[in-house]
Design a protein around this motif. Structure first.
Motif, PDB file in Angstrom:
ATOM      1  N   TRP A   1       0.823  -1.207   0.000  1.00  0.00           N
ATOM      2  CA  TRP A   1       0.000   0.000   0.000  1.00  0.00           C
ATOM      3  C   TRP A   1       0.857   1.256   0.000  1.00  0.00           C
ATOM      4  O   TRP A   1       0.647   2.166  -0.798  1.00  0.00           O
ATOM      5  CB  TRP A   1      -0.935  -0.018   1.231  1.00  0.00           C
ATOM      6  CG  TRP A   1      -1.468   1.339   1.568  1.00  0.00           C
ATOM      7  CD1 TRP A   1      -2.425   2.028   0.863  1.00  0.00           C
ATOM      8  CD2 TRP A   1      -1.063   2.190   2.641  1.00  0.00           C
ATOM      9  NE1 TRP A   1      -2.640   3.250   1.443  1.00  0.00           N
ATOM     10  CE2 TRP A   1      -1.814   3.380   2.532  1.00  0.00           C
ATOM     11  CE3 TRP A   1      -0.146   2.070   3.680  1.00  0.00           C
ATOM     12  CZ2 TRP A   1      -1.674   4.438   3.428  1.00  0.00           C
ATOM     13  CZ3 TRP A   1      -0.001   3.116   4.578  1.00  0.00           C
ATOM     14  CH2 TRP A   1      -0.761   4.286   4.445  1.00  0.00           C
TER      15      TRP A   1
ATOM     16  N   ARG B   1       0.834   4.394  -2.551  1.00  0.00           N
ATOM     17  CA  ARG B   1       0.396   5.691  -2.031  1.00  0.00           C
ATOM     18  C   ARG B   1       1.511   6.731  -2.238  1.00  0.00           C
ATOM     19  O   ARG B   1       1.258   7.853  -2.648  1.00  0.00           O
ATOM     20  CB  ARG B   1       0.018   5.569  -0.556  1.00  0.00           C
ATOM     21  CG  ARG B   1      -0.343   6.908   0.060  1.00  0.00           C
ATOM     22  CD  ARG B   1      -1.584   6.883   0.903  1.00  0.00           C
ATOM     23  NE  ARG B   1      -1.917   8.243   1.301  1.00  0.00           N
ATOM     24  CZ  ARG B   1      -3.140   8.702   1.480  1.00  0.00           C
ATOM     25  NH1 ARG B   1      -4.175   7.930   1.298  1.00  0.00           N
ATOM     26  NH2 ARG B   1      -3.353   9.947   1.834  1.00  0.00           N
TER      27      ARG B   1
ATOM     28  N   CYS C   1      -8.755   9.794   1.897  1.00  0.00           N
ATOM     29  CA  CYS C   1      -8.916   9.837   0.437  1.00  0.00           C
ATOM     30  C   CYS C   1      -7.877  10.730  -0.233  1.00  0.00           C
ATOM     31  O   CYS C   1      -7.683  11.877   0.152  1.00  0.00           O
ATOM     32  CB  CYS C   1     -10.317  10.356   0.123  1.00  0.00           C
ATOM     33  SG  CYS C   1     -10.633  10.517  -1.623  1.00  0.00           S
TER      34      CYS C   1
HETATM   35  C1  HEM Z   1     -16.974  12.063  -3.562  1.00  0.00           C
HETATM   36  C2  HEM Z   1     -15.909  11.511  -3.905  1.00  0.00           C
HETATM   37  C3  HEM Z   1     -15.107  10.602  -3.024  1.00  0.00           C
HETATM   38  C4  HEM Z   1     -15.408  10.039  -1.801  1.00  0.00           C
HETATM   39  C5  HEM Z   1     -16.689  10.206  -0.989  1.00  0.00           C
HETATM   40  C6  HEM Z   1     -14.264   9.248  -1.422  1.00  0.00           C
HETATM   41  C7  HEM Z   1     -14.165   8.541  -0.230  1.00  0.00           C
HETATM   42  C8  HEM Z   1     -13.051   7.862   0.189  1.00  0.00           C
HETATM   43  C9  HEM Z   1     -12.901   7.197   1.472  1.00  0.00           C
HETATM   44  C10 HEM Z   1     -13.986   7.120   2.551  1.00  0.00           C
HETATM   45  C11 HEM Z   1     -11.669   6.639   1.521  1.00  0.00           C
HETATM   46  C12 HEM Z   1     -11.071   5.893   2.705  1.00  0.00           C
HETATM   47  C13 HEM Z   1     -11.036   4.402   2.509  1.00  0.00           C
HETATM   48  C14 HEM Z   1     -10.467   3.695   3.714  1.00  0.00           C
HETATM   49  O1  HEM Z   1     -10.138   4.344   4.723  1.00  0.00           O
HETATM   50  O2  HEM Z   1     -10.342   2.449   3.675  1.00  0.00           O
HETATM   51  C15 HEM Z   1     -11.041   6.932   0.253  1.00  0.00           C
HETATM   52  C16 HEM Z   1      -9.782   6.502  -0.096  1.00  0.00           C
HETATM   53  C17 HEM Z   1      -9.225   6.758  -1.316  1.00  0.00           C
HETATM   54  N1  HEM Z   1      -9.710   7.581  -2.313  1.00  0.00           N
HETATM   55 FE1  HEM Z   1     -11.468   8.536  -2.331  1.00  0.00          FE
HETATM   56  N2  HEM Z   1     -13.320   9.306  -2.405  1.00  0.00           N
HETATM   57  C18 HEM Z   1     -13.792  10.148  -3.394  1.00  0.00           C
HETATM   58  C19 HEM Z   1     -13.177  10.515  -4.556  1.00  0.00           C
HETATM   59  C20 HEM Z   1     -11.948  10.100  -4.924  1.00  0.00           C
HETATM   60  C21 HEM Z   1     -11.275  10.483  -6.141  1.00  0.00           C
HETATM   61  C22 HEM Z   1     -11.852  11.455  -7.173  1.00  0.00           C
HETATM   62  C23 HEM Z   1     -10.082   9.828  -6.143  1.00  0.00           C
HETATM   63  C24 HEM Z   1      -8.979   9.833  -7.153  1.00  0.00           C
HETATM   64  C25 HEM Z   1      -8.881  10.618  -8.142  1.00  0.00           C
HETATM   65  C26 HEM Z   1      -9.989   9.047  -4.924  1.00  0.00           C
HETATM   66  C27 HEM Z   1      -8.935   8.244  -4.562  1.00  0.00           C
HETATM   67  C28 HEM Z   1      -8.820   7.561  -3.362  1.00  0.00           C
HETATM   68  C29 HEM Z   1      -7.707   6.694  -3.031  1.00  0.00           C
HETATM   69  C30 HEM Z   1      -6.509   6.377  -3.911  1.00  0.00           C
HETATM   70  C31 HEM Z   1      -7.962   6.179  -1.737  1.00  0.00           C
HETATM   71  C32 HEM Z   1      -7.099   5.182  -0.959  1.00  0.00           C
HETATM   72  C33 HEM Z   1      -6.149   5.920  -0.102  1.00  0.00           C
HETATM   73  C34 HEM Z   1      -5.308   4.994   0.730  1.00  0.00           C
HETATM   74  O3  HEM Z   1      -5.756   3.926   1.156  1.00  0.00           O
HETATM   75  O4  HEM Z   1      -4.166   5.357   0.987  1.00  0.00           O
HETATM   76  N3  HEM Z   1     -11.143   9.239  -4.215  1.00  0.00           N
HETATM   77  N4  HEM Z   1     -11.880   7.682  -0.536  1.00  0.00           N
END
Ligand code: HEM
Length: 460
Positions: A101, A105, A402
């Protein structure tokens, strides 16, 4: 196996099955909110046969699980529940922990800093404008517009342009997004009976395999080509294809493929899901619609939208925050406890599944007044400050917070303002605000829209 036996609330005992079951069957998400509210924020023990997770809903507990003691609450991508997800996106950034991961990241994070994302706004605005142009014709001829189709195309065009440097064409991206949707539905039978061996065929298996094939047919040739000719281009595919190693081992084509698919999925699906709630919400709350149109008319006029407009679209941002409160795309965040510990009044044993849900906490009466009402005023700059950072956490928190949050908060106002500066949008049929659970949270019914072009010939 999946029969619900009881719902234990904190140390106070349990909600009897005969009371819990009808509520869970009628509306599972609202039932979870109800259990959390009735427990006064204490941990709720759910019992679905052999699957007995703990629902953690109090903001202080959430901060502990997601941030302060995140090392003890891991994403257990190896668990049975994750098996079908892993068959689609492997051990990708969205599922993994540890070096696998952190390596992904670390390479992706620089693409998503506030400074970098700011530089993408102009390109995104142009791509969104082009995608919205296609709607002029159905608007002129008063044809119904399928909300999901239109949003998928707009979001794919914006995302492929600025994050993927047009390496994937918009029609191919739309096919991949549709295949990911098929996977999310086709994996449900496997999620319901996670112990069933894959040698035994189940409904959905074939659709699942075909969808994975569709995705691989699109992404693998592009990945192979990019691996052959590495470049400094700051797009997601070039970045992931640069040689690097994890635990001394060179990253494989399969790992790159899994991260690429996970990034296509998360960068499109979440945005489409959140915005798909706007149409039924505007229909149900005409005052909100009126204020939103007024602001966009005043700030953007006939358009095109400029980067400088975004900061002025204050009410639009309040509407977005309220959409993220009531309809958070990432509605369930599962973790596995490594060591046992006590959270509030509840002992969480080692190995237990802990469920964290922005949907649940953001609808609890303990933390929000009239939580069911869509009221953007809660997010007005003059509104009282919320008591706790984790009473509103649509983008998660802690080390897995995120990556796309900042991008979403620029992309979504661009899409809303571009659409509403050109059209008045009406729903064909009734506004249905019932969620359908899936990979993300969408309205149960896909809306059909009528787009009425805005007549600005009288504008002063
Ligand atoms: C309304 C839009 C979005 C919501 C509500 C959202 C929500 C979330 C949430 C709740 C997590 C946490 C997951 C966890 O803790 O296991 C997350 C992780 C992530 N999100 Fe988003 N996301 C959104 C949009 C996006 C967009 C547009 C991208 C990329 C362009 C993105 C990329 C990521 C990535 C790569 C992770 C993983 C991060 C990690 O584990 O290090 N997300 N997102």
């Amino acid at each position: 196996m999946s029969a619900i036996q009881d719902v234990r609330v904190g140390t106070a005992g349990s909600v009897p099955l005969r009371r819990a079951l009808p509520r869970l069957l009628r509306s599972p998400l609202d039932a979870l909110v109800g259990f959390a509210d009735e427990a006064g924020g204490e941990v709720v023990r759910l019992s679905f046969g052999t699957f007995r997770p703990y629902l953690v809903a109090h903001p202080e507990h959430l901060q502990h699980v997601l941030r302060d003691n995140a090392a003890n609450y891991v994403r257990d991508g190896k668990g049975l529940l994750w098996r079908p997800v892993r068959r689609a996106v492997g051990d990708a950034i969205l599922v993994a922990e540890g070096p696998r991961w952190s390596s992904s990241r670390d390479v992706l994070q620089p693409l998503f800093t506030a400074k970098r994302v700011e530089t993408l706004v102009d390109g995104m605005a142009v791509a969104i404008g082009e995608a919205v142009d296609v709607l002029n014709e159905p608007a002129r001829t008063e044809q119904a517009v399928d909300a999901n189709e239109a949003l998928s195309r707009i979001v794919c065009q914006a995302t492929m342009r600025v994050l993927f440097a047009d390496k994937i064409s918009v029609p191919d991206a739309v096919r991949v997004v549709a295949a990911l949707g098929t996977i999310a539905t086709a994996m449900v039978p496997r999620l319901l009976v996670p112990f069933m061996p894959y040698a035994i065929p189940m409904p959905g298996d074939r659709a699942f395999r075909d969808a994975v094939q569709t995705i691989d047919d699109v992404v693998l040739p592009i990945i192979r080509e990019t691996m052959r000719q590495p470049s400094d281009s700051p797009d997601i595919i070039s970045t992931l294809c640069r040689p690097r190693s994890v635990d001394g081992q060179e990253v494989t084509e399969q790992q790159i493929r899994d991260d690429v698919v996970a990034m296509i999925s998360t960068s499109t699906e979440t945005t489409i899901a959140v915005l798909s709630w706007l149409w039924p919400v505007l229909e149900r709350y005409p005052d909100v619609a009126g204020r939103l149109y007024d602001e966009i008319d005043r700030v953007v006029g006939a358009g095109p939208i400029q980067r400088s407009h975004i900061a002025e679209l204050q009410y639009t941002r309040m509407v977005l925050d309220e959409l993220l409160r009531l309809y958070p795309a990432g509605w369930m965040i599962p973790r596995t406890a490594v060591a046992s510990e006590t959270l509030g009044r509840t002992r969480i044993p080692s190995g237990a599944t802990v469920l964290v849900s922005p949907y649940v906490t953001q609808r609890m009466a303990a933390f929000w007044d009239d939580p069911e009402i869509f009221d953007p005023e809660r997010f007005a700059p003059t509104a009282p400050r919320r008591q706790h950072r984790y009473s509103f956490f649509p983008f998660g928190g802690g080390p897995h917070q995120c990556l796309g949050q900042y991008l979403f908060l620029l992309e979504a106002p661009l899409i809303i303002a571009t659409l509403l500066s050109r059209f008045r949008i009406q729903l064909r049929g009734n506004a249905d605000l019932t969620p359908r659970m899936g990979a993300s949270l969408r309205p149960r019914q896909n809306a059909q829209l009528t787009l009425v072009p805005v007549d600005r010939s009288h504008a002063g």
